[in-house]
Design a protein around this motif. Structure first.
Motif, PDB file in Angstrom:
ATOM      1  N   SER A 151       0.846  -1.200   0.000  1.00 25.82           N
ATOM      2  CA  SER A 151       0.000   0.000   0.000  1.00 25.82           C
ATOM      3  C   SER A 151       0.874   1.240   0.000  1.00 25.82           C
ATOM      4  O   SER A 151       2.054   1.185   0.346  1.00 25.82           O
ATOM      5  CB  SER A 151      -0.918   0.026   1.223  1.00 25.82           C
ATOM      6  N   THR A 179      -6.000   1.751   1.575  1.00 30.56           N
ATOM      7  CA  THR A 179      -6.267   1.076   0.305  1.00 30.56           C
ATOM      8  C   THR A 179      -5.728   1.825  -0.914  1.00 30.56           C
ATOM      9  O   THR A 179      -5.998   1.431  -2.046  1.00 30.56           O
ATOM     10  CB  THR A 179      -7.779   0.811   0.125  1.00 30.56           C
ATOM     11  N   LEU A 189      -9.763  -5.577   3.529  1.00 30.05           N
ATOM     12  CA  LEU A 189      -8.829  -5.647   2.405  1.00 30.05           C
ATOM     13  C   LEU A 189      -9.103  -6.865   1.536  1.00 30.05           C
ATOM     14  O   LEU A 189      -9.073  -6.777   0.302  1.00 30.05           O
ATOM     15  CB  LEU A 189      -7.390  -5.680   2.923  1.00 30.05           C
ATOM     16  N   LYS A 212     -12.059  -6.193  -0.615  1.00 34.46           N
ATOM     17  CA  LYS A 212     -11.862  -5.153  -1.626  1.00 34.46           C
ATOM     18  C   LYS A 212     -10.927  -5.573  -2.743  1.00 34.46           C
ATOM     19  O   LYS A 212     -11.139  -5.213  -3.910  1.00 34.46           O
ATOM     20  CB  LYS A 212     -11.306  -3.891  -0.952  1.00 34.46           C
TER      21      LYS A 212
END
Length: 236
Positions: free
Chosen positions: A27, A99, A133, A136
Motif C-alpha cells: 500500500s 487502500t 482488504l 476489496k
C-alpha cells in the motif's frame, strides 16, 4: 539476454519466495481524505486522533482487541464514547485509509507470481482491516500464503510470526526475501535467517535490489509449463 538473466538469477539470488509487508509496501501512505473523514466522525483534532489511533494499534493488530474494542479505546483515551454507528463508520473508513496501492510493488508481486516464484504477505493487521482488504482486493488471493497477525495473536517483530510465515511458504528462511518498511521488523527477520530489504521508496528499493545482487528478480520471466515438461523429459 534471457539466458544471461536466468543464469544470474540462479547464481546471485538464491531466492525461492518473496514475502511482503502490506502497509507502506504493497500500500501507499494513508489516504488523506479517509483520515479527514475519521476526524469528522470522531470530532477529534489531529493530535488527539493521531495519539489514540496509534496508542492501541499494535494490540489491535495483534488480535488482543477486536475492531469494536479498539475504537472504544480510542474514544476513551479522549474522554468520549462512540456510538455503534460511529464505530461502524470508523471501521469502514479505517480500511479506506490503507487502500491506496503502491502500484510498482503490486505489479512486481504479480510478475513474480506469473514467473512461478512464491509470494507471501506478512502483515500486522487487525481483524476488520484484514477482512476489509480481502473483500476489496481480489488480487490478494494470488499470494501463495498470507500471515495476518490478528488471526495468530502474535505480531511482528515476534519471532513466532516469522516462523509461521516461513512454514506457510514451505520455504527455508534463507531462501526468502522479506520486504518491510520498519527497521525493527527487518532486524527480527534477519535474526530469523531471512534475506531482507527495508522499503523506503521505490527508487531506493530498486537500487538496493541491484546492489545486493537481487536485480534479476525485478524482471522475472513468465512461468512456462511447457518448459517444466521439457525438464522432466530430460530428467528421464
Amino acid at each position: 539476454m534471457s539466458n544471461t538473466i536466468e543464469t544470474s538469477l540462479e547464481i546471485t539470488t538464491p531466492i525461492d519466495a518473496v514475502l511482503f509487508d502490506y502497509g507502506l509496501v504493497l500500500s501507499g501512505p494513508p489516504n488523506a481524505k479517509a483520515w479527514a473523514r475519521m476526524r469528522t466522525i470522531t470530532g477529534l483534532d489531529e493530535e488527539s486522533l493521531h495519539r489514540e489511533y496509534w496508542a492501541h494499534r499494535h494490540e489491535y493488530d495483534r488480535g488482543t482487541h477486536i475492531a469494536y474494542a479498539y475504537w472504544e479505546l480510542v474514544a476513551a483515551g479522549n474522554g468520549l464514547t462512540f456510538t455503534p454507528e460511529q464505530i461502524a463508520d470508523l471501521v469502514a473508513t479505517d480500511t479506506d485509509l490503507w487502500t491506496d496501492l503502491n502500484y510498482p510493488m503490486v505489479e512486481w508481486a504479480r510478475a513474480l507470481q506469473q514467473a512461478g516464484i512464491r509470494t507471501g504477505i506478512l502483515s500486522n493487521l487487525g481483524d476488520a482491516m484484514a477482512a476489509g482488504l480481502l473483500k476489496k482486493f481480489d488480487w490478494l488471493s494470488g499470494f501463495y500464503h498470507c500471515t495476518w497477525s490478528h488471526a495468530l495473536q502474535i505480531a511482528k517483530p515476534e519471532r513466532a510470526i516469522y516462523q509461521h510465515a516461513t512454514e506457510g511458504l514451505a520455504t527455508a528462511p534463507d531462501r526468502i526475501l522479506f520486504v518491510d518498511d520498519r527497521a525493527d521488523n527487518i532486524a527480527a527477520a534477519q535474526e530469523f535467517g531471512m534475506k531482507t530489504i527495508q522499503y523506503r521508496d521505490h527508487a531506493q528499493f530498486a537500487d538496493e535490489m541491484y546492489a545486493r545482487g537481487f536485480g534479476p528478480l525485478l524482471h522475472p520471466r513468465p512461468h512456462d509449463p511447457a518448459h517444466d515438461a521439457l525438464d522432466k523429459t530430460k530428467a528421464l
